[in-house]
Motif scaffolding. Structure first.
Motif, PDB file in Angstrom:
ATOM      1  N   GLU A  61       0.817  -1.207   0.000  1.00  0.00           N
ATOM      2  CA  GLU A  61       0.000   0.000   0.000  1.00  0.00           C
ATOM      3  C   GLU A  61       0.854   1.261   0.000  1.00  0.00           C
ATOM      4  O   GLU A  61       0.541   2.235  -0.701  1.00  0.00           O
ATOM      5  CB  GLU A  61      -0.947  -0.008   1.199  1.00  0.00           C
ATOM      6  N   LEU A  64       2.134   2.050  -3.482  1.00  0.00           N
ATOM      7  CA  LEU A  64       1.108   2.610  -4.358  1.00  0.00           C
ATOM      8  C   LEU A  64       0.754   4.043  -3.968  1.00  0.00           C
ATOM      9  O   LEU A  64       0.551   4.897  -4.841  1.00  0.00           O
ATOM     10  CB  LEU A  64      -0.146   1.727  -4.318  1.00  0.00           C
ATOM     11  N   ILE A  65       0.660   4.311  -2.675  1.00  0.00           N
ATOM     12  CA  ILE A  65       0.328   5.662  -2.223  1.00  0.00           C
ATOM     13  C   ILE A  65       1.407   6.650  -2.658  1.00  0.00           C
ATOM     14  O   ILE A  65       1.114   7.760  -3.130  1.00  0.00           O
ATOM     15  CB  ILE A  65       0.143   5.682  -0.693  1.00  0.00           C
ATOM     16  N   GLN A  67       3.402   6.413  -5.260  1.00  0.00           N
ATOM     17  CA  GLN A  67       3.289   6.641  -6.700  1.00  0.00           C
ATOM     18  C   GLN A  67       2.034   7.433  -7.039  1.00  0.00           C
ATOM     19  O   GLN A  67       2.050   8.279  -7.946  1.00  0.00           O
ATOM     20  CB  GLN A  67       3.287   5.308  -7.451  1.00  0.00           C
ATOM     21  N   LEU A  68       0.949   7.194  -6.320  1.00  0.00           N
ATOM     22  CA  LEU A  68      -0.302   7.917  -6.561  1.00  0.00           C
ATOM     23  C   LEU A  68      -0.110   9.417  -6.405  1.00  0.00           C
ATOM     24  O   LEU A  68      -0.716  10.218  -7.132  1.00  0.00           O
ATOM     25  CB  LEU A  68      -1.377   7.411  -5.591  1.00  0.00           C
ATOM     26  N   LYS A  69       0.752   9.800  -5.496  1.00  0.00           N
ATOM     27  CA  LYS A  69       1.004  11.216  -5.260  1.00  0.00           C
ATOM     28  C   LYS A  69       1.978  11.821  -6.268  1.00  0.00           C
ATOM     29  O   LYS A  69       2.145  13.040  -6.310  1.00  0.00           O
ATOM     30  CB  LYS A  69       1.532  11.415  -3.831  1.00  0.00           C
ATOM     31  N   THR A  72       0.023   9.085 -12.131  1.00  0.00           N
ATOM     32  CA  THR A  72      -0.669   7.823 -12.369  1.00  0.00           C
ATOM     33  C   THR A  72      -0.734   7.445 -13.839  1.00  0.00           C
ATOM     34  O   THR A  72      -0.931   6.282 -14.175  1.00  0.00           O
ATOM     35  CB  THR A  72      -2.102   7.861 -11.817  1.00  0.00           C
ATOM     36  N   HIS A  73      -0.576   8.424 -14.745  1.00  0.00           N
ATOM     37  CA  HIS A  73      -0.743   8.099 -16.163  1.00  0.00           C
ATOM     38  C   HIS A  73       0.047   9.072 -17.031  1.00  0.00           C
ATOM     39  O   HIS A  73       0.079  10.269 -16.765  1.00  0.00           O
ATOM     40  CB  HIS A  73      -2.222   8.148 -16.552  1.00  0.00           C
ATOM     41  N   VAL A 258      -4.396  -4.557  -8.294  1.00  0.00           N
ATOM     42  CA  VAL A 258      -4.423  -3.513  -9.313  1.00  0.00           C
ATOM     43  C   VAL A 258      -4.592  -4.198 -10.666  1.00  0.00           C
ATOM     44  O   VAL A 258      -3.903  -5.172 -10.960  1.00  0.00           O
ATOM     45  CB  VAL A 258      -3.125  -2.680  -9.280  1.00  0.00           C
ATOM     46  N   LEU A 288       1.025   3.745 -12.082  1.00  0.00           N
ATOM     47  CA  LEU A 288       0.454   3.164 -10.872  1.00  0.00           C
ATOM     48  C   LEU A 288       0.459   1.641 -10.945  1.00  0.00           C
ATOM     49  O   LEU A 288       0.890   0.958 -10.007  1.00  0.00           O
ATOM     50  CB  LEU A 288      -0.966   3.684 -10.646  1.00  0.00           C
TER      51      LEU A 288
END
Length: 399
Positions: A61, A64-65, A67-69, A72-73, A258, A288
């Motif tokens: 987690e 992912l958090i 990278q989310l910040k 994501t794309h 994911v 992500l």
């Protein structure tokens, strides 16, 4: 809203292509799921083989958090570090050379089929190329993947499907030879059939198919969407057979929840198949999803997970063999590693439902008569003991 109201809202808004059980899962922790009332369920399904590390793993987690910040794309018009690292780790774990990331297992199959056809086109020119698939197989629900799925009731409502597909009998090399022609460009199979009933490929059969492909200049596609990623005790099941495919498909536990899949090819195939413009994806391998893949491979090494699967699978097999000996309606155990099935003469759907609703045990079915078990790969002997107690009570109710 209460459970009934939630379910009514779901049925009003969702296309009814699943007969869902009347359970609303809200969160998970370890190898357990919890519903909206905080009731605990032991999970021996792992989201159909997806949640290798169970639920609420902080290492996963946190990655992912982070990278989310960041991002994501970006699309595949540019490079990004998570995909570069994920591709390198997947290549190393699988022994394959080149990777294409997809959004799902079915898309991985589509890419594998296109690659095989383009390989034949590049080497032989235009032609009506054929693919040999296996009876009783399952490869997905898109038109291409459905075309090579060897189960009639999945296929019939959607004819005509992709042409040029012949079906051989799994583990019958003579049947494969009978379907071979000058137009054959590939043979596709699951290394362990999942939906079809937990049938592993016989070693001699798979080795003979590999040699046939080498002799005839055709490609071997192995679908390890369900049986790969440590499920059978090696990173990929084919690694226990002394052979290597030309094209490998993978998904499910690849991202641990994911949505991500991939098809992998050898350098030989890559050099004579897809080129820019032949294939693509908007979301596949985005930062992500690629972070999830990269983190999953790191955790496999850190947790020594394939070794753990080998140890705990032996313990689970012993427990399942007890059921075979104890209950007349349990006739056989099949499978490899933590991909196991019990063959039943009682309605498997009733067993799955009773286990879920009365014992809070999440299990699956495969075909019409197999109770399918795909627990998180991190289960312990204690988890198996609890599973045994719950399933015994379910089976006892059918006596």
């Amino acid at each position: 809203m209460n459970k009934k109201e939630y379910i009514e809202k779901a049925e009003n808004n969702l296309l009814h292509v699943y007969n869902r059980f009347p359970v609303i899962f809200d969160y998970g922790k370890g190898v357990h799921l919890y519903d909206e009332l905080d009731q605990e369920y032991l999970d021996f399904a792992s989201g159909i083989g997806v949640m290798a590390f169970g639920y609420g793993n902080e290492d996963y987690e946190d990655a992912l958090i982070t990278q989310l910040k960041r991002i994501t794309h970006t699309s595949n018009l540019y490079y990004h570090i998570p995909m570069i690292e994920a591709a390198e780790k997947l290549s190393k774990a699988s022994g394959m050379d080149k990777v294409f990331f997809t959004n799902s297992g079915a898309e991985a199959i589509e890419g594998a089929l296109k690659t095989a056809k383009k390989y034949a086109y590049t080497r032989r020119g235009a032609g009506d190329y054929e693919i040999i698939a296996m009876e009783n197989s399952f490869h997905g629900r898109t038109v291409g993947s459905l075309s090579v799925t060897g189960t009639d009731h999945y296929r019939e409502p959607f004819y005509p499907l992709m042409s040029g597909v012949k079906f051989a009998t799994f583990n019958d090399f003579g049947s494969v030879l009978a379907n071979l022609s000058d137009n054959t460009c590939a043979i596709i199979m699951e290394t362990v059939q999942g939906e079809g009933g937990l049938y592993p490929a016989d070693k001699e059969f798979l080795q003979k198919v590999r040699q046939l492909c080498d002799d005839e200049g055709i490609l071997l596609i192995l679908d390890e969407i369900q049986c790969g990623m440590g499920r059978t005790g090696s990173m990929y099941a084919f690694q226990q057979y002394g052979i290597k495919p030309d094209i490998l498909t993978t998904a499910k536990a690849l991202g641990n929840g994911v949505p991500v899949g991939a098809f992998c090819v050898t350098d030989k195939v890559a050099e004579q198949s897809l080129v820019p413009g032949d294939h693509g994806t908007t979301y596949g391998g985005n930062p992500l999803c690629a972070t999830a893949v990269s983190q999953v491979f790191d955790m496999f090494q850190e947790y020594k997970l394939t070794e753990h699967v080998q140890e705990i699978a032996a313990y689970l097999e012993d427990v399942l063999d007890v059921f075979v000996n104890k209950y007349d309606f349990v006739t056989e155990r099949r499978g490899m590693g933590l991909m196991q099935g019990l063959v039943l003469t009682i309605p498997v759907k009733d067993v799955v439902s009773k286990a879920l609703l009365e014992e809070h045990l999440v299990v699956l079915s495969a075909g019409k008569d197999v109770l399918r078990l795909l627990p998180p790969l991190v289960i312990t002997e204690q988890d198996v003991d609890v599973f045994k107690e719950k399933l015994e009570r379910v089976f006892d109710s059918f006596l």
